[in-house]
Write a protein that holds these residues in place. Sequence first.
Motif, PDB file in Angstrom:
ATOM      1  N   ARG A   1      -8.765  21.838   7.527  1.00 17.32           N
ATOM      2  CA  ARG A   1      -9.262  20.629   6.868  1.00 17.32           C
ATOM      3  C   ARG A   1     -10.734  20.711   6.527  1.00 17.32           C
ATOM      4  O   ARG A   1     -11.141  20.400   5.396  1.00 17.32           O
ATOM      5  N   TYR A   2     -11.553  21.143   7.466  1.00 14.67           N
ATOM      6  CA  TYR A   2     -13.001  21.112   7.235  1.00 14.67           C
ATOM      7  C   TYR A   2     -13.476  22.177   6.244  1.00 14.67           C
ATOM      8  O   TYR A   2     -14.289  21.880   5.359  1.00 14.67           O
ATOM      9  N   PRO A   3     -12.985  23.418   6.325  1.00 18.78           N
ATOM     10  CA  PRO A   3     -13.334  24.374   5.252  1.00 18.78           C
ATOM     11  C   PRO A   3     -12.822  23.922   3.889  1.00 18.78           C
ATOM     12  O   PRO A   3     -13.498  24.109   2.877  1.00 18.78           O
ATOM     13  N   LEU A   4     -11.624  23.295   3.866  1.00 23.71           N
ATOM     14  CA  LEU A   4     -11.069  22.791   2.609  1.00 23.71           C
ATOM     15  C   LEU A   4     -11.926  21.656   2.064  1.00 23.71           C
ATOM     16  O   LEU A   4     -12.163  21.567   0.850  1.00 23.71           O
ATOM     17  N   PHE A   5     -12.400  20.789   2.958  1.00 20.61           N
ATOM     18  CA  PHE A   5     -13.295  19.707   2.555  1.00 20.61           C
ATOM     19  C   PHE A   5     -14.564  20.275   1.927  1.00 20.61           C
ATOM     20  O   PHE A   5     -15.006  19.817   0.858  1.00 20.61           O
ATOM     21  N   ALA A   6     -15.166  21.278   2.590  1.00 21.24           N
ATOM     22  CA  ALA A   6     -16.399  21.878   2.081  1.00 21.24           C
ATOM     23  C   ALA A   6     -16.177  22.541   0.726  1.00 21.24           C
ATOM     24  O   ALA A   6     -16.993  22.375  -0.202  1.00 21.24           O
ATOM     25  N   ALA A   7     -15.062  23.276   0.583  1.00 23.93           N
ATOM     26  CA  ALA A   7     -14.767  23.962  -0.678  1.00 23.93           C
ATOM     27  C   ALA A   7     -14.540  22.957  -1.809  1.00 23.93           C
ATOM     28  O   ALA A   7     -15.068  23.118  -2.916  1.00 23.93           O
ATOM     29  N   LEU A   8     -13.768  21.906  -1.516  1.00 23.04           N
ATOM     30  CA  LEU A   8     -13.473  20.888  -2.528  1.00 23.04           C
ATOM     31  C   LEU A   8     -14.737  20.138  -2.935  1.00 23.04           C
ATOM     32  O   LEU A   8     -14.950  19.841  -4.117  1.00 23.04           O
ATOM     33  N   LEU A   9     -15.600  19.853  -1.950  1.00 16.76           N
ATOM     34  CA  LEU A   9     -16.857  19.152  -2.242  1.00 16.76           C
ATOM     35  C   LEU A   9     -17.768  20.013  -3.113  1.00 16.76           C
ATOM     36  O   LEU A   9     -18.385  19.515  -4.071  1.00 16.76           O
ATOM     37  N   ILE A  10     -17.848  21.304  -2.815  1.00 14.12           N
ATOM     38  CA  ILE A  10     -18.702  22.205  -3.597  1.00 14.12           C
ATOM     39  C   ILE A  10     -18.179  22.316  -5.034  1.00 14.12           C
ATOM     40  O   ILE A  10     -18.945  22.256  -6.000  1.00 14.12           O
ATOM     41  N   ILE A  11     -16.855  22.472  -5.179  1.00  9.65           N
ATOM     42  CA  ILE A  11     -16.257  22.555  -6.519  1.00  9.65           C
ATOM     43  C   ILE A  11     -16.535  21.278  -7.311  1.00  9.65           C
ATOM     44  O   ILE A  11     -16.886  21.324  -8.497  1.00  9.65           O
ATOM     45  N   TYR A  12     -16.400  20.140  -6.652  1.00  7.94           N
ATOM     46  CA  TYR A  12     -16.629  18.850  -7.314  1.00  7.94           C
ATOM     47  C   TYR A  12     -18.087  18.704  -7.744  1.00  7.94           C
ATOM     48  O   TYR A  12     -18.374  18.249  -8.867  1.00  7.94           O
ATOM     49  N   GLN A  13     -19.004  19.117  -6.884  1.00  5.79           N
ATOM     50  CA  GLN A  13     -20.431  19.028  -7.225  1.00  5.79           C
ATOM     51  C   GLN A  13     -20.783  19.960  -8.381  1.00  5.79           C
ATOM     52  O   GLN A  13     -21.541  19.579  -9.280  1.00  5.79           O
ATOM     53  N   ILE A  14     -20.233  21.170  -8.368  1.00  7.85           N
ATOM     54  CA  ILE A  14     -20.470  22.105  -9.475  1.00  7.85           C
ATOM     55  C   ILE A  14     -19.912  21.531 -10.784  1.00  7.85           C
ATOM     56  O   ILE A  14     -20.534  21.649 -11.850  1.00  7.85           O
ATOM     57  N   THR A  15     -18.757  20.879 -10.686  1.00  4.38           N
ATOM     58  CA  THR A  15     -18.149  20.247 -11.869  1.00  4.38           C
ATOM     59  C   THR A  15     -19.061  19.172 -12.447  1.00  4.38           C
ATOM     60  O   THR A  15     -19.288  19.124 -13.663  1.00  4.38           O
ATOM     61  N   LEU A  16     -19.579  18.313 -11.572  1.00  7.14           N
ATOM     62  CA  LEU A  16     -20.463  17.230 -12.030  1.00  7.14           C
ATOM     63  C   LEU A  16     -21.752  17.781 -12.631  1.00  7.14           C
ATOM     64  O   LEU A  16     -22.166  17.360 -13.719  1.00  7.14           O
ATOM     65  N   VAL A  17     -22.366  18.739 -11.944  1.00 12.63           N
ATOM     66  CA  VAL A  17     -23.639  19.294 -12.419  1.00 12.63           C
ATOM     67  C   VAL A  17     -23.433  20.086 -13.706  1.00 12.63           C
ATOM     68  O   VAL A  17     -24.198  19.940 -14.667  1.00 12.63           O
ATOM     69  N   GLY A  18     -22.398  20.938 -13.740  1.00 12.15           N
ATOM     70  CA  GLY A  18     -22.159  21.774 -14.913  1.00 12.15           C
ATOM     71  C   GLY A  18     -21.874  20.966 -16.163  1.00 12.15           C
ATOM     72  O   GLY A  18     -22.499  21.171 -17.213  1.00 12.15           O
TER      73      GLY A  18
ATOM     74  N   GLU B   1       0.842  -1.186   0.000  1.00  5.47           N
ATOM     75  CA  GLU B   1       0.000   0.000   0.000  1.00  5.47           C
ATOM     76  C   GLU B   1       0.886   1.247   0.000  1.00  5.47           C
ATOM     77  O   GLU B   1       2.064   1.193   0.351  1.00  5.47           O
ATOM     78  N   PHE B   2       0.298   2.351  -0.410  1.00  3.32           N
ATOM     79  CA  PHE B   2       1.004   3.623  -0.416  1.00  3.32           C
ATOM     80  C   PHE B   2       0.290   4.590   0.519  1.00  3.32           C
ATOM     81  O   PHE B   2      -0.913   4.458   0.779  1.00  3.32           O
ATOM     82  N   ILE B   3       1.036   5.567   1.008  1.00  4.64           N
ATOM     83  CA  ILE B   3       0.480   6.604   1.865  1.00  4.64           C
ATOM     84  C   ILE B   3       0.464   7.906   1.082  1.00  4.64           C
ATOM     85  O   ILE B   3       1.515   8.394   0.654  1.00  4.64           O
ATOM     86  N   LEU B   4      -0.736   8.447   0.880  1.00  5.67           N
ATOM     87  CA  LEU B   4      -0.881   9.695   0.147  1.00  5.67           C
ATOM     88  C   LEU B   4      -0.751  10.879   1.093  1.00  5.67           C
ATOM     89  O   LEU B   4      -1.063  10.771   2.292  1.00  5.67           O
ATOM     90  N   LEU B   5      -0.298  12.001   0.574  1.00  6.75           N
ATOM     91  CA  LEU B   5      -0.241  13.207   1.386  1.00  6.75           C
ATOM     92  C   LEU B   5      -1.652  13.670   1.721  1.00  6.75           C
ATOM     93  O   LEU B   5      -2.571  13.555   0.911  1.00  6.75           O
ATOM     94  N   ARG B   6      -1.803  14.198   2.904  1.00  5.62           N
ATOM     95  CA  ARG B   6      -3.077  14.807   3.283  1.00  5.62           C
ATOM     96  C   ARG B   6      -3.022  16.283   2.929  1.00  5.62           C
ATOM     97  O   ARG B   6      -1.979  16.923   3.065  1.00  5.62           O
ATOM     98  N   LEU B   7      -4.148  16.821   2.482  1.00  9.47           N
ATOM     99  CA  LEU B   7      -4.178  18.226   2.088  1.00  9.47           C
ATOM    100  C   LEU B   7      -3.840  19.146   3.248  1.00  9.47           C
ATOM    101  O   LEU B   7      -3.188  20.175   3.072  1.00  9.47           O
ATOM    102  N   SER B   8      -4.258  18.768   4.437  1.00  8.70           N
ATOM    103  CA  SER B   8      -3.930  19.556   5.624  1.00  8.70           C
ATOM    104  C   SER B   8      -4.158  18.718   6.870  1.00  8.70           C
ATOM    105  O   SER B   8      -5.089  17.907   6.919  1.00  8.70           O
ATOM    106  N   ASP B   9      -3.308  18.893   7.878  1.00 10.20           N
ATOM    107  CA  ASP B   9      -3.467  18.213   9.155  1.00 10.20           C
ATOM    108  C   ASP B   9      -4.131  19.109  10.194  1.00 10.20           C
ATOM    109  O   ASP B   9      -4.413  18.667  11.313  1.00 10.20           O
ATOM    110  N   LEU B  10      -4.371  20.362   9.846  1.00 10.55           N
ATOM    111  CA  LEU B  10      -4.975  21.305  10.790  1.00 10.55           C
ATOM    112  C   LEU B  10      -6.498  21.241  10.689  1.00 10.55           C
ATOM    113  O   LEU B  10      -7.053  21.489   9.613  1.00 10.55           O
ATOM    114  N   PRO B  11      -7.197  20.918  11.797  1.00 13.24           N
ATOM    115  CA  PRO B  11      -8.666  20.819  11.750  1.00 13.24           C
ATOM    116  C   PRO B  11      -9.334  22.103  11.284  1.00 13.24           C
ATOM    117  O   PRO B  11     -10.344  22.059  10.571  1.00 13.24           O
TER     118      PRO B  11
END
Length: 308
Positions: free
Chosen positions: A24-41, A11-21
């Motif tokens: 991490r959570y605002p980044l998760f929300a932003a990435l999720l919104i961008i991904y959803q807009i990408t799929l819908v658009g 197995e491999f260990i991938l880098l985490r985008l951020s270790d700071l809580p």
Amino acid sequence: MDNYNLTTVTEFILLRLSDLPEVRYPLFAALLIIYQITLVGNGTIILAITIEQKLHTPMYFLLANLSLLDIFCPSTTVPKMLQNLLTEDHSISFVGCALQLYFLVALLATEVFLLAVMAYDRYVAICFPLRYTLIMSHVRCAQLLTGTWAAGFLNSLLHTMTTISLSFCKSNRVDQYYCDVPPVVALSCSSTYMAEMLLLVVGGVFGTSAFLITLISYLYIISTILKIRSAEGKRKAFSTCASHLTVVCLFYGTVIFNYIRPSSSKHSPARDRLISMLYGVMTPMLNPLIYSLRNTEVKGALRRLLCF
């Protein structure tokens, strides 16, 4: 967790985008919104082209394939990145890494070839308008699309098989947020000469050829547009390729930012990786916006679709 004593890496260990809580959570929300807009658009663009009879032309069939790629490409990396933001386990199995690498390289290569085909399509439409339907027939369009997807996936198969055939017995930490050829090859404890040469030669030949086709097509297009005497004629001719030209500049600008720009000691590697990742997920989101805002036929089809 570096496995120096293992004879093989499972197995491999991938880098985490951020270790700071707090990040991490605002980044998760932003990435999720961008991904959803990408799929819908991109999904809306494909649906509009499928339903609208007037858009059943080679230009829009190519656009539908671009939207399909813009759905598939982030889908190979973003779900895993979202998972890694929320969980402590940011490992990926050897097979999972190989599959992610294969589909990521295949889809990116296919997009490079597709942009070249789209540039050729605009070249024929503007430089040979009376022969356009003869040259870019539905059969020719289907042949070009089949060749584009086949070339992208066969190219990736070559790189993936060469990469996974290497011996991995040192560190299993991938210096990236997803599996890609360069960071995975860098972990090998066997000779990487063949993998690096294939990446340089095969990738360079295909990538340079596609870029040159795109560049030469637009040089002829610009030359033809400049010969048009009326300002209205120039505007109409340019409007038929403005959206694609914007997408090409955005795509190759991202490639230059990620791979060709000189490294700077003023910026941390982690920040550079984060910016590269954001560019990678932002571009597929922006492509449908570019086409829907600049193309009157797409705007009309989307308006009718949304008002249905």
